[in-house]
Design a protein around this motif. Structure first.
Motif, PDB file in Angstrom:
ATOM      1  N   SER A  92       0.875  -1.183   0.000  1.00 58.04           N
ATOM      2  CA  SER A  92       0.000   0.000   0.000  1.00 58.04           C
ATOM      3  C   SER A  92       0.908   1.226   0.000  1.00 58.04           C
ATOM      4  O   SER A  92       1.840   1.303   0.801  1.00 58.04           O
ATOM      5  CB  SER A  92      -0.872  -0.023   1.253  1.00 58.04           C
ATOM      6  N   THR A  93       0.631   2.175  -0.893  1.00 62.69           N
ATOM      7  CA  THR A  93       1.477   3.381  -0.929  1.00 62.69           C
ATOM      8  C   THR A  93       1.339   4.152   0.384  1.00 62.69           C
ATOM      9  O   THR A  93       2.293   4.778   0.844  1.00 62.69           O
ATOM     10  CB  THR A  93       1.120   4.288  -2.127  1.00 62.69           C
ATOM     11  N   GLN A 116      -0.913  -2.231  -6.227  1.00 65.20           N
ATOM     12  CA  GLN A 116      -0.814  -2.415  -4.775  1.00 65.20           C
ATOM     13  C   GLN A 116      -1.375  -3.798  -4.459  1.00 65.20           C
ATOM     14  O   GLN A 116      -2.458  -4.161  -4.905  1.00 65.20           O
ATOM     15  CB  GLN A 116      -1.657  -1.392  -4.031  1.00 65.20           C
ATOM     16  N   LYS A 120      -5.537  -0.067   0.560  1.00 60.06           N
ATOM     17  CA  LYS A 120      -6.473   0.119   1.673  1.00 60.06           C
ATOM     18  C   LYS A 120      -7.518   1.177   1.339  1.00 60.06           C
ATOM     19  O   LYS A 120      -7.208   2.223   0.776  1.00 60.06           O
ATOM     20  CB  LYS A 120      -5.712   0.599   2.917  1.00 60.06           C
ATOM     21  N   ARG A 122     -11.265   3.250   2.973  1.00 59.16           N
ATOM     22  CA  ARG A 122     -11.741   3.790   4.249  1.00 59.16           C
ATOM     23  C   ARG A 122     -12.446   2.695   5.040  1.00 59.16           C
ATOM     24  O   ARG A 122     -12.852   1.679   4.488  1.00 59.16           O
ATOM     25  CB  ARG A 122     -12.705   4.956   4.001  1.00 59.16           C
ATOM     26  N   LYS A 187     -18.094   5.430  -9.262  1.00 62.73           N
ATOM     27  CA  LYS A 187     -16.951   5.912  -8.471  1.00 62.73           C
ATOM     28  C   LYS A 187     -15.650   5.597  -9.199  1.00 62.73           C
ATOM     29  O   LYS A 187     -15.354   4.437  -9.484  1.00 62.73           O
ATOM     30  CB  LYS A 187     -16.980   5.246  -7.091  1.00 62.73           C
ATOM     31  N   GLY A 190     -11.030   6.906  -4.954  1.00 54.74           N
ATOM     32  CA  GLY A 190     -11.229   6.942  -3.508  1.00 54.74           C
ATOM     33  C   GLY A 190     -10.012   7.596  -2.864  1.00 54.74           C
ATOM     34  O   GLY A 190      -8.897   7.529  -3.409  1.00 54.74           O
TER      35      GLY A 190
HETATM   36  C1  BTN Z   1     -11.827   4.532  -0.338  1.00 57.17           C
HETATM   37  O1  BTN Z   1     -12.445   4.718  -1.389  1.00 57.17           O
HETATM   38  O2  BTN Z   1     -12.324   3.892   0.596  1.00 57.17           O
HETATM   39  C2  BTN Z   1     -10.446   5.081  -0.227  1.00 57.17           C
HETATM   40  C3  BTN Z   1      -9.485   4.408  -1.161  1.00 57.17           C
HETATM   41  C4  BTN Z   1      -8.080   4.962  -1.108  1.00 57.17           C
HETATM   42  C5  BTN Z   1      -7.143   4.228  -2.027  1.00 57.17           C
HETATM   43  C6  BTN Z   1      -5.784   4.833  -2.119  1.00 57.17           C
HETATM   44  S1  BTN Z   1      -4.812   4.107  -3.388  1.00 57.17           S
HETATM   45  C7  BTN Z   1      -3.389   4.897  -2.807  1.00 57.17           C
HETATM   46  C8  BTN Z   1      -3.438   4.861  -1.302  1.00 57.17           C
HETATM   47  N1  BTN Z   1      -2.878   3.621  -0.802  1.00 57.17           N
HETATM   48  C9  BTN Z   1      -3.792   2.861  -0.194  1.00 57.17           C
HETATM   49  O3  BTN Z   1      -3.560   1.754   0.328  1.00 57.17           O
HETATM   50  N2  BTN Z   1      -4.981   3.459  -0.217  1.00 57.17           N
HETATM   51  C10 BTN Z   1      -4.918   4.749  -0.871  1.00 57.17           C
END
Ligand code: BTN
Length: 323
Positions: A92-93, A116, A120, A122, A187, A190
């Motif tokens: 995950s970044t 990734q 992750k 929300r 969507k 995110g």
């Molecule tokens: C959501 O829609 O629930 C939020 C998603 C967020 C995704 C981004 S991708 C780059 C960064 N690294 C992650 O693990 N999550 C965020």
């Protein structure tokens, strides 16, 4: 660095102009035959390299190549503000950047990954992040903000994404309170902002703003769990300007970040907000109450009117809202 990687950088720096095999072999300290082989190999990887006798080589559609050089090409002089890291793969970044933050990485450190393995979302959800079909990036910030003001980073990021998506695609993006970006009711992005507090001062130690944009639908489609809601910016990933989009998001976000007290993002936010005037469900744990969304204030709280006439300002940390 391999000849292939060096060649790609040299072609990107040459700005879609032709550069002769002779000049390249001089710059890269290798034979013209080695250049030719590296060109073939890059073409096999999908890079659009034109080869013309007496002119040399040029890379077309630089924006579609997602690597450090191409993103920096679009960042221009802005790249000096950032410490940009582009990875082929990462869990995950956000997690990667949090580790760097704990080791003292400076404000502006930015990580982009081509995929990734454990993206992750929300509320403990996962974020589907397959290779080459999205832009997954995280930006480390060390702002002097309270935790509640930190929520505004997410909102500012949503506007940066919406504007950048409109810029590269010509399509109109909408934002669902608080931070999901939509195109044609699907969507496409995110955002997950994670913060760490400094126990001694009680203030913010750092924030990591993570942004995931779906560039195109993966071959085989989105997984069942998200296929009804998820969409993508482009129909196909071929030539999709991923580097241009990434750079555009970063630049726009930074402007909003540096002018956060003036709320320069707010107009762009409210005008794209598709909840206003609509009937919504306010979800607070097990409680679901029908209401009408009325207004968004400068702290990005949402004013709703419940069916009994009571009006309430909602904060994103407390509740979620569905159409
Ligand atoms: C959501 O829609 O629930 C939020 C998603 C967020 C995704 C981004 S991708 C780059 C960064 N690294 C992650 O693990 N999550 C965020």
């Amino acid at each position: 660095m391999s000849i292939k990687t060096e060649l790609l950088s040299a072609l990107i720096k040459n700005d879609e102009n032709f550069i002769s095999g002779e000049k390249l072999s001089g710059e890269l300290f290798c034979s013209r035959n080695a250049i030719w082989k590296a060109v073939k190999s890059l073409q096999a990887d999908g890079f659009e390299i034109e080869a013309v006798t007496n002119k040399g080589y040029r890379l077309k559609n630089i924006g579609s190549v997602l690597n450090k050089e191409s993103v920096e090409y679009y960042l221009g002089s802005f790249k000096d503000k950032l410490n940009l890291i582009v990875l082929d793969t990462v869990s995950s970044t956000n997690d990667y950047l949090k580790e760097l933050a704990a080791k003292g990485a400076p404000d502006g450190t930015t990580v982009i990954s081509l995929n990734q393995s454990k993206g992750k979302g929300r509320l403990g959800r996962s974020f589907y992040s397959p290779e080459n079909t999205g832009v997954y990036l995280s930006i480390l910030l060390r702002p002097k903000l309270s935790l509640s003001e930190c929520l505004l980073l997410t909102t500012a990021a949503a506007v940066a994404v919406a504007e950048a998506v409109e810029n590269v695609s010509g399509k109109k993006a909408m934002i669902k309170w608080v931070n999901d970006v939509f195109l044609n009711n699907k969507k496409i992005c995110g955002i997950l902002t994670e913060a760490s507090t400094d126990i001694e001062s009680g203030g913010l130690s750092y924030a990591v703003v993570g942004i995931g944009v779906n560039i195109c639908e993966p071959s085989g489609g989105f997984p069942d769990e998200i296929k009804d809601i998820a969409g993508a910016v482009f129909e196909s990933g071929d030539n999709a300007p991923r580097a241009k989009l990434a750079a555009d998001i970063i630049k726009r976000f930074y402007y909003f970040y540096e002018t956060l007290p003036e709320r320069t993002f707010l107009n762009g936010y409210t005008k794209r907000s598709f909840l206003l005037g609509k009937k919504v469900k306010v979800i607070n744990g097990e409680n679901i109450s029908p209401a009408t969304a009325l207004e968004i204030d400068r702290d990005c709280r949402l004013l709703v009117r419940f069916e009994n006439g009571e009006e309430k300002w909602l904060s994103s940390g407390e509740v979620s809202v569905k159409l």
